[in-house]
Design a protein around this motif. Structure first.
Motif, PDB file in Angstrom:
ATOM      1  N   GLY A 104       0.823  -1.209   0.000  1.00  0.00           N
ATOM      2  CA  GLY A 104       0.000   0.000   0.000  1.00  0.00           C
ATOM      3  C   GLY A 104       0.857   1.260   0.000  1.00  0.00           C
ATOM      4  O   GLY A 104       2.093   1.210   0.138  1.00  0.00           O
ATOM      5  N   GLY A 105       0.163   2.390  -0.143  1.00  0.00           N
ATOM      6  CA  GLY A 105       0.847   3.681  -0.121  1.00  0.00           C
ATOM      7  C   GLY A 105       1.495   3.930   1.238  1.00  0.00           C
ATOM      8  O   GLY A 105       2.536   4.570   1.332  1.00  0.00           O
ATOM      9  N   GLN A 106       0.884   3.409   2.308  1.00  0.00           N
ATOM     10  CA  GLN A 106       1.423   3.657   3.642  1.00  0.00           C
ATOM     11  C   GLN A 106       2.842   3.100   3.771  1.00  0.00           C
ATOM     12  O   GLN A 106       3.742   3.789   4.258  1.00  0.00           O
ATOM     13  CB  GLN A 106       0.500   3.067   4.717  1.00  0.00           C
ATOM     14  CG  GLN A 106       0.980   3.282   6.130  1.00  0.00           C
ATOM     15  CD  GLN A 106       1.287   4.745   6.446  1.00  0.00           C
ATOM     16  OE1 GLN A 106       0.529   5.644   6.080  1.00  0.00           O
ATOM     17  NE2 GLN A 106       2.417   4.993   7.095  1.00  0.00           N
ATOM     18  N   LEU A 109       5.184   5.306   1.928  1.00  0.00           N
ATOM     19  CA  LEU A 109       5.533   6.528   2.677  1.00  0.00           C
ATOM     20  C   LEU A 109       6.646   6.229   3.686  1.00  0.00           C
ATOM     21  O   LEU A 109       7.597   6.997   3.853  1.00  0.00           O
ATOM     22  CB  LEU A 109       4.309   7.053   3.434  1.00  0.00           C
ATOM     23  CG  LEU A 109       3.234   7.743   2.603  1.00  0.00           C
ATOM     24  CD1 LEU A 109       1.928   7.846   3.405  1.00  0.00           C
ATOM     25  CD2 LEU A 109       3.698   9.132   2.181  1.00  0.00           C
ATOM     26  N   TYR A 130      -2.592  14.264   6.125  1.00  0.00           N
ATOM     27  CA  TYR A 130      -3.180  12.933   6.296  1.00  0.00           C
ATOM     28  C   TYR A 130      -2.663  12.336   7.601  1.00  0.00           C
ATOM     29  O   TYR A 130      -1.474  12.435   7.914  1.00  0.00           O
ATOM     30  CB  TYR A 130      -2.831  12.058   5.072  1.00  0.00           C
ATOM     31  CG  TYR A 130      -3.145  10.608   5.261  1.00  0.00           C
ATOM     32  CD1 TYR A 130      -4.428  10.192   5.631  1.00  0.00           C
ATOM     33  CD2 TYR A 130      -2.164   9.638   5.083  1.00  0.00           C
ATOM     34  CE1 TYR A 130      -4.710   8.848   5.818  1.00  0.00           C
ATOM     35  CE2 TYR A 130      -2.450   8.294   5.264  1.00  0.00           C
ATOM     36  CZ  TYR A 130      -3.727   7.913   5.637  1.00  0.00           C
ATOM     37  OH  TYR A 130      -4.001   6.583   5.823  1.00  0.00           O
ATOM     38  N   ASN A 175       1.129  16.205  -0.678  1.00  0.00           N
ATOM     39  CA  ASN A 175       0.052  15.309  -1.103  1.00  0.00           C
ATOM     40  C   ASN A 175      -0.925  16.100  -1.979  1.00  0.00           C
ATOM     41  O   ASN A 175      -1.576  17.012  -1.504  1.00  0.00           O
ATOM     42  CB  ASN A 175      -0.647  14.761   0.154  1.00  0.00           C
ATOM     43  CG  ASN A 175      -1.939  14.026  -0.139  1.00  0.00           C
ATOM     44  OD1 ASN A 175      -2.920  14.192   0.579  1.00  0.00           O
ATOM     45  ND2 ASN A 175      -1.959  13.222  -1.166  1.00  0.00           N
ATOM     46  N   ASN A 179      -5.638  15.011   0.733  1.00  0.00           N
ATOM     47  CA  ASN A 179      -6.444  14.586   1.862  1.00  0.00           C
ATOM     48  C   ASN A 179      -5.840  15.315   3.064  1.00  0.00           C
ATOM     49  O   ASN A 179      -4.642  15.146   3.295  1.00  0.00           O
ATOM     50  CB  ASN A 179      -6.333  13.070   2.029  1.00  0.00           C
ATOM     51  CG  ASN A 179      -7.060  12.576   3.250  1.00  0.00           C
ATOM     52  OD1 ASN A 179      -7.844  13.291   3.843  1.00  0.00           O
ATOM     53  ND2 ASN A 179      -6.778  11.339   3.635  1.00  0.00           N
ATOM     54  N   ASP A 207       3.072  12.297  -2.373  1.00  0.00           N
ATOM     55  CA  ASP A 207       2.007  11.306  -2.194  1.00  0.00           C
ATOM     56  C   ASP A 207       0.907  11.621  -3.212  1.00  0.00           C
ATOM     57  O   ASP A 207       0.220  12.633  -3.105  1.00  0.00           O
ATOM     58  CB  ASP A 207       1.504  11.420  -0.749  1.00  0.00           C
ATOM     59  CG  ASP A 207       0.359  10.466  -0.433  1.00  0.00           C
ATOM     60  OD1 ASP A 207      -0.264   9.936  -1.367  1.00  0.00           O
ATOM     61  OD2 ASP A 207       0.083  10.270   0.766  1.00  0.00           O
ATOM     62  N   TYR A 210      -4.251   9.848  -4.808  1.00  0.00           N
ATOM     63  CA  TYR A 210      -5.572  10.245  -5.354  1.00  0.00           C
ATOM     64  C   TYR A 210      -5.466  10.769  -6.787  1.00  0.00           C
ATOM     65  O   TYR A 210      -6.348  11.484  -7.249  1.00  0.00           O
ATOM     66  CB  TYR A 210      -6.206  11.324  -4.461  1.00  0.00           C
ATOM     67  CG  TYR A 210      -6.597  10.826  -3.085  1.00  0.00           C
ATOM     68  CD1 TYR A 210      -7.784  10.116  -2.887  1.00  0.00           C
ATOM     69  CD2 TYR A 210      -5.788  11.062  -1.984  1.00  0.00           C
ATOM     70  CE1 TYR A 210      -8.143   9.664  -1.627  1.00  0.00           C
ATOM     71  CE2 TYR A 210      -6.140  10.595  -0.715  1.00  0.00           C
ATOM     72  CZ  TYR A 210      -7.318   9.905  -0.554  1.00  0.00           C
ATOM     73  OH  TYR A 210      -7.676   9.452   0.693  1.00  0.00           O
ATOM     74  N   SER A 237      -0.640   4.079  -5.152  1.00  0.00           N
ATOM     75  CA  SER A 237      -1.415   3.030  -4.483  1.00  0.00           C
ATOM     76  C   SER A 237      -2.581   2.583  -5.347  1.00  0.00           C
ATOM     77  O   SER A 237      -3.123   3.374  -6.118  1.00  0.00           O
ATOM     78  CB  SER A 237      -1.949   3.584  -3.165  1.00  0.00           C
ATOM     79  OG  SER A 237      -2.808   2.653  -2.556  1.00  0.00           O
ATOM     80  N   SER A 239      -5.208   1.517  -3.730  1.00  0.00           N
ATOM     81  CA  SER A 239      -6.314   1.594  -2.775  1.00  0.00           C
ATOM     82  C   SER A 239      -7.451   2.478  -3.262  1.00  0.00           C
ATOM     83  O   SER A 239      -8.608   2.054  -3.314  1.00  0.00           O
ATOM     84  CB  SER A 239      -5.815   2.140  -1.435  1.00  0.00           C
ATOM     85  OG  SER A 239      -5.022   1.190  -0.771  1.00  0.00           O
ATOM     86  N   LYS A 240      -7.126   3.718  -3.608  1.00  0.00           N
ATOM     87  CA  LYS A 240      -8.182   4.691  -3.932  1.00  0.00           C
ATOM     88  C   LYS A 240      -8.592   4.589  -5.391  1.00  0.00           C
ATOM     89  O   LYS A 240      -9.770   4.692  -5.717  1.00  0.00           O
ATOM     90  CB  LYS A 240      -7.693   6.115  -3.635  1.00  0.00           C
ATOM     91  CG  LYS A 240      -6.999   6.275  -2.295  1.00  0.00           C
ATOM     92  CD  LYS A 240      -7.927   6.091  -1.117  1.00  0.00           C
ATOM     93  CE  LYS A 240      -7.154   6.178   0.188  1.00  0.00           C
ATOM     94  NZ  LYS A 240      -7.989   6.126   1.373  1.00  0.00           N
ATOM     95  N   TYR A 326     -13.280  14.000  -0.648  1.00  0.00           N
ATOM     96  CA  TYR A 326     -13.670  14.749   0.546  1.00  0.00           C
ATOM     97  C   TYR A 326     -14.161  16.146   0.191  1.00  0.00           C
ATOM     98  O   TYR A 326     -13.752  16.713  -0.820  1.00  0.00           O
ATOM     99  CB  TYR A 326     -12.463  14.914   1.486  1.00  0.00           C
ATOM    100  CG  TYR A 326     -11.713  13.633   1.698  1.00  0.00           C
ATOM    101  CD1 TYR A 326     -12.205  12.665   2.572  1.00  0.00           C
ATOM    102  CD2 TYR A 326     -10.544  13.362   0.990  1.00  0.00           C
ATOM    103  CE1 TYR A 326     -11.542  11.461   2.733  1.00  0.00           C
ATOM    104  CE2 TYR A 326      -9.870  12.155   1.150  1.00  0.00           C
ATOM    105  CZ  TYR A 326     -10.379  11.209   2.019  1.00  0.00           C
ATOM    106  OH  TYR A 326      -9.731  10.021   2.167  1.00  0.00           O
TER     107      TYR A 326
HETATM  108  N1  PLP Z   1      -1.880   8.855   1.498  1.00  0.00           N
HETATM  109  C1  PLP Z   1      -3.064   9.464   1.674  1.00  0.00           C
HETATM  110  C2  PLP Z   1      -3.154  10.924   1.431  1.00  0.00           C
HETATM  111  C3  PLP Z   1      -4.189   8.742   2.086  1.00  0.00           C
HETATM  112  O1  PLP Z   1      -5.356   9.374   2.257  1.00  0.00           O
HETATM  113  C4  PLP Z   1      -4.045   7.356   2.329  1.00  0.00           C
HETATM  114  C5  PLP Z   1      -5.192   6.576   2.823  1.00  0.00           C
HETATM  115  O2  PLP Z   1      -6.216   7.081   3.216  1.00  0.00           O
HETATM  116  C6  PLP Z   1      -2.782   6.776   2.112  1.00  0.00           C
HETATM  117  C7  PLP Z   1      -1.732   7.545   1.705  1.00  0.00           C
HETATM  118  C8  PLP Z   1      -2.512   5.328   2.363  1.00  0.00           C
HETATM  119  O3  PLP Z   1      -3.283   4.509   1.577  1.00  0.00           O
HETATM  120  P1  PLP Z   1      -2.922   2.996   1.319  1.00  0.00           P
HETATM  121  O4  PLP Z   1      -1.887   2.578   2.296  1.00  0.00           O
HETATM  122  O5  PLP Z   1      -4.206   2.258   1.489  1.00  0.00           O
HETATM  123  O6  PLP Z   1      -2.428   2.955  -0.081  1.00  0.00           O
END
Ligand code: PLP
Length: 393
Positions: A104-106, A109, A130, A175, A179, A207, A210, A237, A239-240, A326
């Motif tokens: 994931g993006g987390q 990061l 975030y 970012n 977010n 980041d 999105y 990511s 995810s989104k 959002y």
């Molecule tokens: N960066 C931002 C700005 C986010 O809002 C999120 C998740 O809400 C993430 C990173 C991490 O997302 P993920 O780990 O699911 O890719």
């Protein structure tokens, strides 16, 4: 009384003694479990699940045997697909050597900060932010320092604010689309950021999770600005963009020499991402822009609902809703803080939104509304929020 062996300072100070900002979210969940009819506009997760064809691909890959240890940097196929996508979106030459697949993006990061920051380094991030940013920076031993984006600038990061903190910093985390604010950085903002990074020798961690959800303006990846590819780590990511939050698949894109080193970190952490998840991600990315637009469409519709309903009143003002999922609302005309507003709205009207204070100092007096319930429920909850604001103003 049990006496525990002491834990490391690094682990015990990850949250710096602060709350993680998610108290309201947890309270809303508790109320829901207790049977209250709470509408949750809190967490940034789609109200749909991962699409069936992606899950079928995952299943077939697993049944077909892709269940062993995967290549640690990610499969060649997936890295090639990600690299092609980035190159075609940005025009910057990108190959699999620039890509590492992460959980994931987390995790991206974390890996990016781990790669560029030493113990005690000043690592800049933009407030509002975030929720995981400061903890991520602390978890690699670096020192998070805020640069403030202001509501009166539409939350665009201003060069002067950045310059005031850039001296002696090692990295800057940005970012866009953002977010929590929903703002997309303009070309001018990106250009200013790039110039300050170059002038002060900063690494830029960008980041862009999105990047497929843009409602207004254009997403500009700073990696495409001249002289930035060698000092930028892009966080991406699935995810989104593909509603694959639970699959935990994302990436870091950066200079090949840095990516080769971060691979060492992945050896000591995840040891690779499940092969069948990577195959599903590779398949999902081939579905192309139409599919990504389909995933983003509900947020675009609900953004239109927000605009329509806001036009009928003059108490609540929205920060320009340019991207992500959002709406950031300025509720200062009610005389309440974001926390007071969100608490009272939850207790009295059973609508849960996040206080701006959960995301930093600059977004005080705001609330963040996630556009993440179906259109009918969303319209009704948003009407409730506006009439509540009118009662309080
Ligand atoms: N960066 C931002 C700005 C986010 O809002 C999120 C998740 O809400 C993430 C990173 C991490 O997302 P993920 O780990 O699911 O890719």
């Amino acid at each position: 009384m049990t006496v525990h062996n002491p834990l490391s300072t690094r682990i015990t100070t990850i949250n710096n003694g602060d709350t993680d900002g998610w108290d309201l979210f947890r309270r809303a969940r508790d109320m829901k479990r207790a049977g209250h009819p709470v509408i949750e506009l809190t967490i940034g997760e789609h109200d749909i699940r991962t699409a069936a064809p992606i899950l079928r691909e995952m299943h077939q890959a697993a049944i077909g045997g892709n269940t062993g240890y995967a290549d640690i940097p990610g499969s060649d196929e997936l890295r090639d697909t990600i690299a092609r996508r980035i190159q075609s979106n940005t025009g910057v030459a990108t190959s699999r050597d620039n890509i590492l697949v992460t959980a994931g993006g987390q995790a991206a990061l974390f890996a990016a900060h781990h790669a560029v920051c030493d113990e005690g380094d000043k690592a800049l991030y933009v407030d509002p932010y975030y929720a995981t940013y400061t903890g991520t920076i602390r978890s690699v031993g670096a020192n998070p320092v805020a640069v403030y984006a202001q509501p009166e600038d539409g939350f665009q990061l201003k060069r002067s604010a950045l310059e005031a903190q850039a001296q002696g910093a090692r990295s800057l985390l940005i970012n866009t689309p953002n977010n929590p604010t929903g703002v997309v950085y303009s070309r001018e903002t990106i250009q200013d950021i790039a110039e300050v990074c170059k002038a002060h020798g900063l690494w830029l961690i960008s980041d862009e999770v999105y990047d497929t959800q843009i409602w207004e303006g254009t997403h500009i990846s700073p990696r495409q600005i001249e002289g930035m590819a060698e000092r930028t780590m892009v966080v991406g990511s699935m995810s989104k963009s593909h509603a694959m939050t639970g699959s935990r698949v994302g990436w870091v894109c950066g200079p090949a020499h840095a990516i080769a080193r971060i691979e060492d970190l992945l050896t000591y952490t995840n040891y690779g991402i499940a092969g069948y998840i990577q195959d599903a991600a590779n398949y999902a990315l081939q579905l192309g822009k139409d599919f990504e637009d389909q995933i983003g469409a509900p947020f675009k519709r609900r953004r239109a609902i927000v605009e329509e309903l806001l036009a009928g009143q003059n108490i609540v003002r929205a920060v320009p809703m340019q991207g992500a999922m959002y709406a950031m609302l300025d509720i200062r005309a009610t005389g309440m803080s974001g926390e007071e507003f969100a608490d009272a709205l939850l207790d009295e009207k059973f609508v849960a939104v996040m206080p701006g204070e959960s995301f930093g100092t600059s977004s005080a007096g705001h609330v963040r509304v996630a556009l993440t319930v179906d259109d009918v429920a969303f319209r009704s909850a948003f009407e409730t929020l506006l009439s509540f604001a009118a009662e309080r103003a």
